[in-house]
Design a protein around this motif. Structure first.
Motif, PDB file in Angstrom:
ATOM      1  N   TYR A  28      -0.057  11.555  -0.079  1.00  0.00           N
ATOM      2  CA  TYR A  28      -1.485  11.718   0.209  1.00  0.00           C
ATOM      3  C   TYR A  28      -2.326  10.959  -0.820  1.00  0.00           C
ATOM      4  O   TYR A  28      -3.335  10.341  -0.477  1.00  0.00           O
ATOM      5  CB  TYR A  28      -1.879  13.189   0.233  1.00  0.00           C
ATOM      6  CG  TYR A  28      -1.123  14.021   1.250  1.00  0.00           C
ATOM      7  CD1 TYR A  28      -0.559  13.461   2.393  1.00  0.00           C
ATOM      8  CD2 TYR A  28      -0.960  15.386   1.070  1.00  0.00           C
ATOM      9  CE1 TYR A  28       0.128  14.225   3.324  1.00  0.00           C
ATOM     10  CE2 TYR A  28      -0.274  16.166   1.998  1.00  0.00           C
ATOM     11  CZ  TYR A  28       0.273  15.578   3.117  1.00  0.00           C
ATOM     12  OH  TYR A  28       0.947  16.343   4.026  1.00  0.00           O
ATOM     13  N   PHE A  29      -1.906  11.007  -2.089  1.00  0.00           N
ATOM     14  CA  PHE A  29      -2.598  10.224  -3.120  1.00  0.00           C
ATOM     15  C   PHE A  29      -2.563   8.741  -2.753  1.00  0.00           C
ATOM     16  O   PHE A  29      -3.562   8.034  -2.887  1.00  0.00           O
ATOM     17  CB  PHE A  29      -1.941  10.415  -4.488  1.00  0.00           C
ATOM     18  CG  PHE A  29      -2.155  11.756  -5.142  1.00  0.00           C
ATOM     19  CD1 PHE A  29      -2.879  12.770  -4.553  1.00  0.00           C
ATOM     20  CD2 PHE A  29      -1.598  12.002  -6.387  1.00  0.00           C
ATOM     21  CE1 PHE A  29      -3.059  14.009  -5.177  1.00  0.00           C
ATOM     22  CE2 PHE A  29      -1.774  13.225  -7.030  1.00  0.00           C
ATOM     23  CZ  PHE A  29      -2.497  14.226  -6.427  1.00  0.00           C
ATOM     24  N   GLU A  30      -1.419   8.277  -2.292  1.00  0.00           N
ATOM     25  CA  GLU A  30      -1.257   6.860  -1.939  1.00  0.00           C
ATOM     26  C   GLU A  30      -2.200   6.446  -0.811  1.00  0.00           C
ATOM     27  O   GLU A  30      -2.797   5.365  -0.853  1.00  0.00           O
ATOM     28  CB  GLU A  30       0.195   6.573  -1.533  1.00  0.00           C
ATOM     29  CG  GLU A  30       0.459   5.164  -1.093  1.00  0.00           C
ATOM     30  CD  GLU A  30       0.537   4.186  -2.247  1.00  0.00           C
ATOM     31  OE1 GLU A  30       0.253   3.001  -2.012  1.00  0.00           O
ATOM     32  OE2 GLU A  30       0.864   4.606  -3.369  1.00  0.00           O
ATOM     33  N   ALA A  32      -5.121   7.712  -0.113  1.00  0.00           N
ATOM     34  CA  ALA A  32      -6.476   7.612  -0.674  1.00  0.00           C
ATOM     35  C   ALA A  32      -6.586   6.422  -1.630  1.00  0.00           C
ATOM     36  O   ALA A  32      -7.613   5.743  -1.666  1.00  0.00           O
ATOM     37  CB  ALA A  32      -6.847   8.914  -1.381  1.00  0.00           C
ATOM     38  N   ARG A  33      -5.525   6.160  -2.401  1.00  0.00           N
ATOM     39  CA  ARG A  33      -5.548   5.029  -3.342  1.00  0.00           C
ATOM     40  C   ARG A  33      -5.721   3.718  -2.579  1.00  0.00           C
ATOM     41  O   ARG A  33      -6.521   2.866  -2.974  1.00  0.00           O
ATOM     42  CB  ARG A  33      -4.263   5.007  -4.173  1.00  0.00           C
ATOM     43  CG  ARG A  33      -4.194   3.846  -5.144  1.00  0.00           C
ATOM     44  CD  ARG A  33      -3.059   3.933  -6.156  1.00  0.00           C
ATOM     45  NE  ARG A  33      -1.748   4.069  -5.557  1.00  0.00           N
ATOM     46  CZ  ARG A  33      -1.003   5.188  -5.628  1.00  0.00           C
ATOM     47  NH1 ARG A  33      -1.448   6.274  -6.239  1.00  0.00           N
ATOM     48  NH2 ARG A  33       0.197   5.223  -5.078  1.00  0.00           N
ATOM     49  N   CYS A  34      -5.009   3.545  -1.469  1.00  0.00           N
ATOM     50  CA  CYS A  34      -5.150   2.316  -0.681  1.00  0.00           C
ATOM     51  C   CYS A  34      -6.565   2.160  -0.146  1.00  0.00           C
ATOM     52  O   CYS A  34      -7.110   1.051  -0.130  1.00  0.00           O
ATOM     53  CB  CYS A  34      -4.121   2.286   0.442  1.00  0.00           C
ATOM     54  SG  CYS A  34      -2.451   1.938  -0.148  1.00  0.00           S
ATOM     55  N   LYS A  35      -7.164   3.237   0.275  1.00  0.00           N
ATOM     56  CA  LYS A  35      -8.556   3.170   0.755  1.00  0.00           C
ATOM     57  C   LYS A  35      -9.484   2.744  -0.386  1.00  0.00           C
ATOM     58  O   LYS A  35     -10.393   1.936  -0.194  1.00  0.00           O
ATOM     59  CB  LYS A  35      -8.963   4.529   1.314  1.00  0.00           C
ATOM     60  CG  LYS A  35     -10.392   4.616   1.752  1.00  0.00           C
ATOM     61  CD  LYS A  35     -10.515   4.745   3.233  1.00  0.00           C
ATOM     62  CE  LYS A  35     -11.963   4.785   3.611  1.00  0.00           C
ATOM     63  NZ  LYS A  35     -12.198   5.463   4.839  1.00  0.00           N
ATOM     64  N   LEU A  36      -9.244   3.275  -1.577  1.00  0.00           N
ATOM     65  CA  LEU A  36     -10.041   2.893  -2.748  1.00  0.00           C
ATOM     66  C   LEU A  36      -9.847   1.413  -3.072  1.00  0.00           C
ATOM     67  O   LEU A  36     -10.824   0.680  -3.268  1.00  0.00           O
ATOM     68  CB  LEU A  36      -9.649   3.766  -3.944  1.00  0.00           C
ATOM     69  CG  LEU A  36     -10.290   3.421  -5.284  1.00  0.00           C
ATOM     70  CD1 LEU A  36     -11.792   3.693  -5.248  1.00  0.00           C
ATOM     71  CD2 LEU A  36      -9.635   4.225  -6.403  1.00  0.00           C
ATOM     72  N   LEU A  37      -8.614   0.949  -3.117  1.00  0.00           N
ATOM     73  CA  LEU A  37      -8.330  -0.456  -3.437  1.00  0.00           C
ATOM     74  C   LEU A  37      -8.913  -1.395  -2.389  1.00  0.00           C
ATOM     75  O   LEU A  37      -9.362  -2.497  -2.724  1.00  0.00           O
ATOM     76  CB  LEU A  37      -6.821  -0.665  -3.577  1.00  0.00           C
ATOM     77  CG  LEU A  37      -6.141   0.090  -4.727  1.00  0.00           C
ATOM     78  CD1 LEU A  37      -4.623  -0.052  -4.635  1.00  0.00           C
ATOM     79  CD2 LEU A  37      -6.653  -0.350  -6.074  1.00  0.00           C
ATOM     80  N   ASP A  38      -8.940  -0.965  -1.140  1.00  0.00           N
ATOM     81  CA  ASP A  38      -9.548  -1.771  -0.076  1.00  0.00           C
ATOM     82  C   ASP A  38     -11.034  -2.002  -0.325  1.00  0.00           C
ATOM     83  O   ASP A  38     -11.572  -3.043   0.058  1.00  0.00           O
ATOM     84  CB  ASP A  38      -9.381  -1.098   1.285  1.00  0.00           C
ATOM     85  CG  ASP A  38      -8.013  -1.336   1.897  1.00  0.00           C
ATOM     86  OD1 ASP A  38      -7.318  -2.292   1.485  1.00  0.00           O
ATOM     87  OD2 ASP A  38      -7.646  -0.555   2.803  1.00  0.00           O
ATOM     88  N   GLN A  39     -11.699  -1.053  -0.956  1.00  0.00           N
ATOM     89  CA  GLN A  39     -13.145  -1.184  -1.183  1.00  0.00           C
ATOM     90  C   GLN A  39     -13.480  -2.428  -1.985  1.00  0.00           C
ATOM     91  O   GLN A  39     -14.513  -3.046  -1.758  1.00  0.00           O
ATOM     92  CB  GLN A  39     -13.710   0.051  -1.890  1.00  0.00           C
ATOM     93  CG  GLN A  39     -13.827   1.246  -1.014  1.00  0.00           C
ATOM     94  CD  GLN A  39     -14.517   2.397  -1.720  1.00  0.00           C
ATOM     95  OE1 GLN A  39     -14.919   2.321  -2.878  1.00  0.00           O
ATOM     96  NE2 GLN A  39     -14.652   3.490  -1.014  1.00  0.00           N
ATOM     97  N   PHE A  40     -12.634  -2.781  -2.942  1.00  0.00           N
ATOM     98  CA  PHE A  40     -12.928  -3.980  -3.725  1.00  0.00           C
ATOM     99  C   PHE A  40     -11.913  -5.101  -3.461  1.00  0.00           C
ATOM    100  O   PHE A  40     -11.748  -6.015  -4.268  1.00  0.00           O
ATOM    101  CB  PHE A  40     -13.094  -3.671  -5.219  1.00  0.00           C
ATOM    102  CG  PHE A  40     -11.961  -2.941  -5.879  1.00  0.00           C
ATOM    103  CD1 PHE A  40     -10.962  -3.622  -6.526  1.00  0.00           C
ATOM    104  CD2 PHE A  40     -11.929  -1.545  -5.878  1.00  0.00           C
ATOM    105  CE1 PHE A  40      -9.930  -2.960  -7.148  1.00  0.00           C
ATOM    106  CE2 PHE A  40     -10.901  -0.872  -6.512  1.00  0.00           C
ATOM    107  CZ  PHE A  40      -9.893  -1.579  -7.146  1.00  0.00           C
ATOM    108  N   ASP A  41     -11.267  -5.023  -2.284  1.00  0.00           N
ATOM    109  CA  ASP A  41     -10.411  -6.094  -1.775  1.00  0.00           C
ATOM    110  C   ASP A  41      -9.297  -6.465  -2.749  1.00  0.00           C
ATOM    111  O   ASP A  41      -9.026  -7.642  -2.995  1.00  0.00           O
ATOM    112  CB  ASP A  41     -11.258  -7.333  -1.430  1.00  0.00           C
ATOM    113  CG  ASP A  41     -10.492  -8.323  -0.574  1.00  0.00           C
ATOM    114  OD1 ASP A  41      -9.642  -7.899   0.237  1.00  0.00           O
ATOM    115  OD2 ASP A  41     -10.741  -9.540  -0.735  1.00  0.00           O
TER     116      ASP A  41
END
Length: 139
Positions: A28-30, A32-41
């Motif tokens: 589940y952390f992963e 959310a982490r991918c969504k966060l990393l996507d924000q700044f490409d």
């Protein structure tokens, strides 16, 4: 900077008591982490394409309350450190009540994929991506 995702706990994530197995919290952390990393490409594909791997070197989970089958949860990933490593903190909430169920963090370091050497500072590409995102958000 943070990102939220909402998921409904599937049956294959729970044990015979319909409680999420402890190892799935990192999954589940992963998400959310991918969504966060996507924000700044700068998600894993962009990391690889820039010549760096970012292995997790540390993870921690504090299980405060169990998560159940079919429960809707909101996972928030928050970028806390980025100068020398990526430290991301997580909180999992019940989507309906807002009650915090779990918290934790992961730490990742950059590794040059050509030399296989760990970087003691985050590579310039990370700062470029974060600065571009910040400029975009300021517009």
């Amino acid at each position: 900077m943070h990102a939220d995702v909402i998921i409904e706990v599937p049956f294959h994530d729970v044990d015979t008591m319909e409680v999420v197995w402890h190892g799935h919290y990192l999954k589940y952390f992963e998400i959310a982490r991918c969504k966060l990393l996507d924000q700044f490409d700068y998600n894993y594909k962009q990391m690889r394409d820039s010549g760096y791997a970012w292995p997790i070197i540390e993870s921690h989970v504090r299980y405060a309350h169990g998560i159940l089958f079919e429960q809707k949860i909101r996972i928030r990933a928050t970028l806390k450190e980025w100068e020398n490593r990526l430290k991301i903190e997580y909180q999992i909430f019940d989507a309906k009540s807002g009650k915090r169920l779990t918290k934790g963090y992961t730490t990742q370091v950059a590794v040059d994929m050509h030399t296989k050497e760990m970087c003691y500072q985050s590579p310039q590409i990370l700062f470029e991506r974060l600065n571009a995102w910040a400029e975009f958000k300021a517009e």
